[in-house]
Design an enzyme around this catalytic site. Structure first.
Site, PDB file in Angstrom:
ATOM      1  CG  ASP A   1      -1.856   1.311   1.407  1.00  0.00           C
ATOM      2  OD1 ASP A   1      -1.690   2.177   0.753  1.00  0.00           O
ATOM      3  OD2 ASP A   1      -2.742   1.017   2.391  1.00  0.00           O
TER       4      ASP A   1
ATOM      5  CG  ASN B   1       0.100   1.655 -12.722  1.00  0.00           C
ATOM      6  OD1 ASN B   1      -0.185   1.958 -13.917  1.00  0.00           O
ATOM      7  ND2 ASN B   1      -0.794   0.708 -12.045  1.00  0.00           N
TER       8      ASN B   1
ATOM      9  CE1 TYR C   1      -5.064  10.839 -11.868  1.00  0.00           C
ATOM     10  CE2 TYR C   1      -5.338  12.188 -13.738  1.00  0.00           C
ATOM     11  CZ  TYR C   1      -4.850  11.163 -13.181  1.00  0.00           C
ATOM     12  OH  TYR C   1      -4.391  10.134 -13.879  1.00  0.00           O
TER      13      TYR C   1
ATOM     14  CE  LYS D   1      -1.522  10.420 -12.079  1.00  0.00           C
ATOM     15  NZ  LYS D   1      -0.669   9.078 -11.985  1.00  0.00           N
TER      16      LYS D   1
ATOM     17  CB  THR E   1      -8.681   1.606 -16.400  1.00  0.00           C
ATOM     18  OG1 THR E   1      -8.761   2.954 -16.218  1.00  0.00           O
ATOM     19  CG2 THR E   1      -7.637   1.093 -17.215  1.00  0.00           C
TER      20      THR E   1
END
Ligand code: NAP
Length: 243
Positions: free
Chosen positions: A62, A89, A167, A171, A202
């Site tokens: 984790d 990832n 998000y 990144k 996904t």
């Protein structure tokens, strides 16, 4: 201890792009550790790939837990004594599409950064001694084109209006961290690169059209870079992306 083939570890590999990255690395002959925060799901996913004859083993990791990270490092050291490839990832996207950037709650920012940024940095720091023990360490940071500050600021970009602030900024931070670490490791054999996997169907992106086979390709290409390959880059399928 395995000294013959390369050893890779892929975080967040129980499903999606991570799972496919494990498959493609293993198909390339790399002994690959499928890391998942839930040990039983990591084992379950590994067993399926092992049944296909692929050199895959499960490991619990984790990325938001210091204890879990330390245990995983100890486990890889005990089993293999080194790590050749780390693919960061694991990632989450929690922003509410119906809210403006300034309306996303602080908890969304905190949780997103815990996984996408602080977890990634902590995992990398913890595995660095084992990567240094490799003759050709490779670190792949799975970023996103949405982390490109240049494209986010460009009204002509297709991505200009996709404002998922926690998000996207997480990144951007992954990209910036990639530059910092690549600088530190520039005189070692270790290469550090960020990639965008593509717009991939996904659980995170259910309306996308491209499949995970394409989505894993950029990570795998950068994981398998030769000694003459680049470091400190941000690419998608070999094309350079703006930071
Ligand atoms: P996904 O299907 O939602 O899979 C995310 C994976 O991350 C899952 O295996 C999940 O594990 C794992 N994860 C989440 N939190 C974790 C933690 N604390 N510790 C360890 N693992 C954790 O997403 P995906 O589309 O495959 O995304 C993979 C990466 O690609 C992410 O970094 C994402 O930002 C990036 N990306 C995706 C796209 C796209 O179009 N799909 C585009 C650009 C970038 P559980 O199964 O335990 O939840």
């Amino acid at each position: 201890m395995n000294t013959s083939s390369r050893i890779a570890l892929v975080t967040g590999a129980t499903r999606g792009i991570g799972l496919e990255t494990v498959r493609q690395l293993a198909q390339a002959g790399v002994h690959t550790l499928l890391a998942g925060r839930d040990r039983s799901r990591a084992v379950e996913a590994s067993l399926k790939l092992q049944a296909e004859g692929l050199p895959v083993e499960a490991i619990a990791l984790d990325v938001t837990s210091g204890h879990s990270i330390r245990e995983a490092v100890r486990e890889v050291e005990r089993r293999h004594g080194r790590l050749d490839i780390l693919v960061n990832n694991a990632g989450i996207a929690l922003d509410d599409w119906n809210k403006a950037p300034s309306e996303q709650p602080p908890e969304t920012w905190r949780q997103t950064f815990e996984t996408n940024v602080f977890g990634l940095v902590e995992v990398t720091r913890a595995f660095l001694p084992l990567l240094r023990a490799s003759s050709s360490g490779r670190i792949v940071n799975v970023s996103s084109v949405l982390g490109s500050s240049a494209l986010q600021a460009d009204p002509a970009s297709d991505y200009y209006a996709i404002k998922l602030p926690a998000y996207n900024v997480s990144k951007s931070a992954v990209n910036a961290w990639t530059i910092q670490l690549a600088y530190e490791l520039r005189d070692t054999g270790i290469k550090v690169n960020a990639i965008h996997p593509g717009n991939i169907k996904t659980d995170m992106n259910p309306n996308a059209e491209l499949d995970v086979g394409v989505g894993a390709r950029s990570s795998v290409e950068m994981a398998l870079l030769g000694a003459d390959g680049p470091t400190g880059t941000f690419t998608h399928l070999g094309e350079t992306l703006p930071w």
